[in-house]
Design a protein around this motif. Sequence first.
Motif: not given
Length: 445
Positions: A341-352
Motif C-alpha cells: 500500500g502507501n507504505g512502499v513509497q517512503p521505503f523507496i525514498k529512503s533508499g530501499g
Amino acid sequence: MSRIRSRAKAFAAVALAAALAVGCSSGSSSGPAAATGTQDSVDAALKAGGTITYWSWTPSAKDQVAAFEKEYPNVKVNYVNAGTNKDEYTKLQNAIKAGNGAPDVAQIEYYALPQFALTDSLANLDQYGFGSFEKDYSASTWAQVKNNNGLYGLPQDSGPMALFYNKEVFDKNAIAVPKTWEEYVAAAKKLHAADPAKYITSDTGDPGAVLSMIWQAGGRPFTVDGRNVKIDFGDAGTKKWTAMWDQLIQGKQFAPIKEWSDDWFRALGDGTIATLVTGAWMPGNFMSSVTGGSGKWAVAPMPTYDGQPVTAENGGSAQSVVKQSANPALAAAFVRWLNHGNGVQPFIKSGGFPSTTADLTSPAFVDEAVPYFGGQKINQVLTQASKDVAKGWTYLPYQTYANSVFSDTAGKAYLNGTPLDAGLAAWQQALVDYGNQQGFTVSAG
C-alpha cells in the motif's frame, strides 16, 4: 535495506539454539496448509482501530509509521528498533519462548523466516486473503515468504545481485567490465599487477555472500521438507563457485580489509577496492557512507559462468505478523499497508530497493538518473537483475545458527588461504550434527 551479517555473538547463538530447540520439541509444524481467506476481517480491524507494536530497523520505519498513523488516526503503532539481524531475532525468540513480550509485527530477513515459520511463531497470512497478492511481487521474494504451503509475511525489499565497479579505476587501468567470472578473475590479476595497492574487492568470509554466490552458480545445498533436511555442499554448482573463488583467495587478490568497517568504506571511496558484487540495496550505502566515490562508481550485471544472465538474491526482508499478537487482523492490516500500500513509497525514498512489480516497472523508478553514479540509470540494471534471479533456492530452518558458526568452519579458508571445499565440508558437518541434535532428521549429500 537489509544485508546478512556474518558473525553472531556467542551468547546470541546459544539463545537462538535454545529457543529453536524448544520450538522443535513442541511438536509444532510450520503451520496448516494454505487457507483461502478474505480481507474483510483486516478491513474491519483497521476501521475499529487499536494499538500494535512494530519491531524494525529499516531507516524508513519512523516515516512509515508516522504516515500510517496520519492516514489511520484511530490506530497507534508503537515502533521499536529492537536491533538488527541477530539482535532482534534473539529478543524475538526469547519473547516467543516466554509467551509474552513479542511485537505484533516484526521485520524478518528472508534467510531467518523459515526458522520462525517452522516453530509456528508467525500467522499464516493466507487466512486474510493475502495469497492473492502473489502477482504483485517479484517471483524470488514471494518464494521467500512461502513456507510449507503457508504465507508468513509480505516482502518489503529485495537484493538481486549486481556488479558495482569503480569506473575511474577501471578506465585508468584499461580494464573492461567483466561479463563472466573468468574475465573477473583476469581483471583482478591485471589490476593488482598494475597497482599493488588496489584490489578487485574484499572478502573476509560472509555466510550470506557465500550462499548467494553458490545460489547464482546453480548450487542448491539445502533441501528441506518439514523437519527432514539434506545438506550438500559438494554439488556441481557449489564446486563451480569454489573453483573460481579459490583462485582469488589463494592468489591473494582480495583487499585485507574487513567488510563494513571504517577502513572498508574509505577503501571504496579512494579506489583501493574496485568492485562489489552485492545486492541492489547497496546504492543507499554508497551515497551515505562513500561520499568520496561520487561520480566514480557504476553498475553492471553480475558476471556469470557462461555469459548468460543469471543472478541471486543477497539480503532482503519481510514484515510478518507474530502469532502472539492480541490483534492479528490489525497487525495484518499494517503489514498490508507497509508492503502492499502507501507504505512502499517512503521505503523507496529512503533508499530501499522494492520487491513490488509495480515499482520495479515504473518509469519513474527504472529510468531515474542517479547523480552519484554519474547520472547512470542504475535501476535499469537492478530491476533486470530482479527478473534474472535463479529459482529453487531454500534456506535452512536454522539458518541463523548456521551463519553464526560459519567463521569457525568455512570461514577459516579465508583466513588460511585453504580450499573452500574443505571449509564448506566442515560447515556441512557442523550443521548436520546441530540439526540432528535439535530434533531434525538431517543427512549429508
